[in-house]
Design a protein around this motif. Structure first.
Motif, short mmCIF file in Angstrom:
data_model
loop_
_atom_site.label_atom_id
_atom_site.label_comp_id
_atom_site.label_asym_id
_atom_site.label_seq_id
_atom_site.Cartn_x
_atom_site.Cartn_y
_atom_site.Cartn_z
N LEU A 197 0.83 -1.22 0.00
CA LEU A 197 0.00 0.00 0.00
C LEU A 197 0.86 1.26 0.00
O LEU A 197 0.43 2.31 -0.50
CB LEU A 197 -0.93 -0.01 1.21
N GLN A 198 2.07 1.17 0.55
CA GLN A 198 2.97 2.31 0.44
C GLN A 198 3.32 2.56 -1.03
O GLN A 198 3.31 3.71 -1.51
CB GLN A 198 4.24 2.06 1.25
N VAL A 199 3.61 1.47 -1.73
CA VAL A 199 3.92 1.59 -3.15
C VAL A 199 2.72 2.15 -3.90
O VAL A 199 2.85 3.05 -4.75
CB VAL A 199 4.33 0.22 -3.72
N TYR A 200 1.54 1.60 -3.57
CA TYR A 200 0.33 2.03 -4.27
C TYR A 200 0.05 3.52 -3.99
O TYR A 200 -0.25 4.30 -4.91
CB TYR A 200 -0.85 1.20 -3.80
N GLY A 201 0.19 3.94 -2.73
CA GLY A 201 -0.04 5.34 -2.39
C GLY A 201 0.97 6.25 -3.06
O GLY A 201 0.63 7.37 -3.50
N TYR A 202 2.24 5.83 -3.15
CA TYR A 202 3.27 6.64 -3.81
C TYR A 202 2.98 6.79 -5.30
O TYR A 202 3.10 7.88 -5.86
CB TYR A 202 4.62 5.97 -3.59
N ARG A 203 2.55 5.67 -5.89
CA ARG A 203 2.20 5.73 -7.32
C ARG A 203 1.01 6.67 -7.53
O ARG A 203 0.95 7.41 -8.51
CB ARG A 203 1.84 4.34 -7.83
N ARG A 204 0.07 6.63 -6.59
CA ARG A 204 -1.09 7.53 -6.67
C ARG A 204 -0.63 8.99 -6.56
O ARG A 204 -1.11 9.87 -7.27
CB ARG A 204 -2.06 7.19 -5.52
N ALA A 205 0.35 9.23 -5.68
CA ALA A 205 0.85 10.59 -5.49
C ALA A 205 1.55 11.11 -6.74
O ALA A 205 1.46 12.30 -7.07
CB ALA A 205 1.81 10.61 -4.30
N LEU A 206 2.24 10.22 -7.46
CA LEU A 206 2.95 10.66 -8.66
C LEU A 206 2.02 10.85 -9.84
O LEU A 206 2.44 11.41 -10.87
CB LEU A 206 4.02 9.62 -9.03
N GLY A 207 0.78 10.39 -9.73
CA GLY A 207 -0.16 10.54 -10.82
C GLY A 207 -0.77 11.92 -10.89
O GLY A 207 -0.33 12.86 -10.24
N ARG A 208 -1.84 12.03 -11.69
CA ARG A 208 -2.42 13.34 -11.94
C ARG A 208 -3.78 13.51 -11.26
O ARG A 208 -4.36 14.58 -11.34
CB ARG A 208 -2.60 13.54 -13.46
N ARG A 209 -4.28 12.47 -10.59
CA ARG A 209 -5.66 12.56 -10.16
C ARG A 209 -5.83 12.96 -8.69
O ARG A 209 -6.86 13.52 -8.30
CB ARG A 209 -6.35 11.21 -10.37
#
Length: 684
Positions: free
Chosen positions: A548-560
């Motif tokens: 979930l840390q990875v998932y949250g970081y990927r979410r942070a790097l996105g545009r949404r």
């Protein structure tokens, strides 16, 4: 009370009627006159009284006569005969009609005969008590019964020994008969010639003397059958036992019941007794034999009473009978009395479900209210495991089964073994949103169409709430994934779910992360639902799973996401620590590694640099406000490394100067930023 008429015959200028309490038709009066005379040449000289039984068809009465020799008369061969006349209807009410022979009275010479001119009223008696059956009488009975019932078309005769027991033996044989047979049975316990009249043969006649005596004389066209041997078999054992112990036997009532329903004369006695013996036998073998006898006999097969009796007998222990018997019970269920069904409702319902579930469902709708309620009550007691074990064989009956057993919708196996759409179950009265039902569907449904229907009926949010508790308490990832694929098609509902949960399930968030792309959930206004969910989980557990840390970081790097700063606070520093220590799982790195900026030449292996560069680029692109950048991690070293990466970006120096200006110069991070900018400004 039963009215008995009577008549007396004797000698007075010839054999004639001396008294009678009823006026008889001429034909019957003539027959009675003949039957009341000595039964044959030399009979009076034997010196024994004897009995004669025969019907008076036109009068509708049965004549039971006792005849005594009358040596006191001046003419040799004279007899007295006292005849008791019982109406056919009254005969059917007497359990032991032979008891009325106690009324026989031998007249006295020159005594008044008025007593024979009036009828008498007697109370019906059961079997006379105290009448013992000697071994000799039992042997006689066996011999006579063997001949009379194994040769129903023959005129049976026998040579009687001395003694009076033979009268009792014959009377017991007559007592056992059902009313229709009893009123047509013709017998005489002492005669020297065939007493048949007007083409109506006598069934049983006894001649005087022992084995050396002459046979009974018949006409030249008739050959009677001498009863001289004994047969064997359960049917005869049952009949003899009833004769010996009538008060302890069930054969008598059984014969009266079947005899009233099935047409038949002497030929019916043996199958009747065989059937009774089979039903009296212990264990399933007897019932199976009874069923076979019914199926092989056209008379039994046509009798609803017989089939009802056998079916009820089979129901006494359904667990021990075979499938053939169960088929018989099911086929004849409508003949079983309602009270009998109610008494055995639970084992019968279970038997039906295991043997013919369709029949069980049909009977649960039976037009007979008591039967219908008994079946439903019995069905309610069927163990859930027994229900689910057969579901795959009756999946087309899912709707009537739900009507019969609504609680079965709370069993996962029901949904697993049926293809019933939840919407159809709802039409059958099942409340799909009820927690146990929804839980059962979540655990049991596999088909996408069924899951889609369930989600539409219940709603995504309620389904996700239920799924949250379910995945937290059991290892059901495989069951949950098909549901999540359907649920995640409604990203607005998932966003609403993520935003409102205060105590999220780690496993459910992992499953959602595994199902949804980090950019899938919308975030048009307010805080990012994913950030709220991850933050809530971290608050509950103290940390986030690495995935979930990875998932949250990927979410942070996105545009949404509108919560980039918060997501980076949750995820960047721990991921960087893992990258530095080279403990970053390879499978997790493959999820997003290719999208990160490259490390400098010669440092391509250093994933920590790539994470810092990606984070720096995001902070610079967003022009993350000063306080946000300053609080992004706890490590000062990592903070300075991040500043280094930002400084290298186009416009990064200008952004960091603005950060330095915005931060309090006396705060630790404020001093770090100002010193960093000051030192790097000299270099540039």
């Amino acid at each position: 009370m039963v009215k008995i008429h009577q008549a007396l015959h004797g000698y007075t200028d010839g054999h004639r009627q001396l008294a009678c309490s009823v006026s008889l038709p001429t034909k019957d009066a003539r027959l009675m006159l003949v039957m009341s005379d000595a039964s044959g040449p030399g009979i009076a000289s034997v010196g024994l009284p004897y009995l004669t039984g025969y019907p008076l068809a036109e009068s509708g009465m049965y004549a039971l006569a006792r005849t005594w020799p009358a040596p006191e008369m001046s003419r040799p061969g004279c007899v007295w005969t006292h005849t008791l006349l019982i109406g056919f209807a009254d005969l059917a009410t007497l359990v032991s009609p032979s008891a009325i022979t106690e009324l026989h009275q031998r007249p006295m010479m020159k005594a008044p005969l008025d007593a024979y001119s009036t009828d008498v009223v007697v109370e019906p008696k059961a079997h006379p008590v105290g009448r013992t059956f000697s071994p000799e009488a039992s042997s006689w009975f066996t011999t006579l019964a063997s001949a009379v019932y194994e040769h129903p078309d023959e005129q049976v005769w026998a040579r009687r020994n001395e003694g009076s027991e033979i009268d009792d033996v014959v009377l017991r044989l007559w007592d056992q008969q059902w009313p229709r047979l009893k009123r047509s049975f013709r017998f005489c316990t002492l005669t020297s010639r065939d007493r048949s009249q007007d083409g109506l043969p006598f069934d049983l006649q006894l001649t005087p003397g022992g084995k050396s005596s002459s046979p009974l004389r018949f006409s030249s066209t008739v050959e009677g059958l001498e009863a001289s041997s004994k047969s064997t078999g359960p049917w005869l054992d049952d009949l003899v036992h009833d004769a010996q112990f009538p008060n302890a036997s069930t054969l008598g009532p059984f014969l009266r019941k079947l005899g009233a329903d099935i047409l038949g004369g002497r030929e019916a006695m043996r199958p009747f007794c065989s059937l009774h013996a089979a039903l009296e036998a212990t264990g399933a073998e007897g019932v199976s034999d009874a069923v076979r006898r019914v199926e092989e006999s056209p008379a039994f097969s046509a009798s609803e009473l017989v089939k009802s009796v056998v079916a009820q007998s089979a129901m006494t222990d359904l667990s021990s009978v075979d499938g053939h018997v169960l088929d018989f019970v099911i086929d004849n269920f409508s003949l079983i009395p309602e009270a009998a069904v109610a008494e055995k409702q639970e084992p019968f319902a279970l038997m039906l479900w295991e043997h013919d579930p369709r029949r069980l469902l049909e009977l649960s709708m039976d037009s007979r209210g008591e039967v219908r309620e008994a079946i439903r009550a019995g069905a309610a007691a069927i163990p859930g495991a027994a229900i689910t074990d057969r579901l795959s064989q009756v999946e087309d009956l899912a709707v009537p089964l739900l009507i019969l057993r609504p609680a079965i919708a709370e069993v996962p196996e029901f949904w697993k073994h049926t293809k019933l759409l939840p919407t159809l179950a709802a039409r059958a009265g099942v409340e799909l949103s009820k927690a146990p039902v929804l839980k059962a569907m979540l655990l049991g449904l596999r088909e996408p169409a069924s899951i889609q229907a369930a989600v539409q009926a219940v709603g995504s949010l309620q389904t996700l709430d239920c799924l949250t508790h379910l995945v937290a308490s059991a290892n059901i990832d495989d069951q949950a994934r098909p549901w999540l694929r359907i649920l995640c098609s409604d990203t607005n509902a998932v966003a609403q779910f993520l935003a409102r949960i205060s105590a999220p399930s780690r496993k459910l968030l992992l499953l959602l992360a595994d199902t949804l792309d980090p950019e899938a959930i919308p975030n048009e206004v307010g805080a990012d639902p994913w950030y709220l969910a991850l933050q809530a989980l971290a608050a509950c557990e103290g940390s986030l799973p690495f995935e979930l840390q990875v998932y949250g970081y990927r979410r942070a790097l996105g545009r949404r996401s509108r919560s980039v700063e918060d997501l980076l606070k949750l995820t960047f520093e721990p991921l960087h620590v893992a990258a530095e220590s080279k403990s970053f799982p390879e499978d997790q790195w493959r999820l997003f590694g290719n999208s990160l900026p490259l490390a400098p030449f010669g440092q391509e292996w250093d994933n920590a640099i790539r994470l810092r560069r990606a984070t720096a680029r995001k902070c610079s692109d967003l022009q993350l406000h000063a306080e946000g950048l300053a609080q992004l991690m706890r490590s000062d070293q990592l903070f300075l490394q991040l500043l280094e990466e930002i400084w290298q970006l186009w416009g990064g120096s200008r952004y960091l100067r603005s950060v330095g200006d915005a931060l309090d110069r006396n705060s630790p991070r404020g001093r770090l930023v100002k010193n960093f900018v000051k030192q790097h400004s000299k270099l540039w």
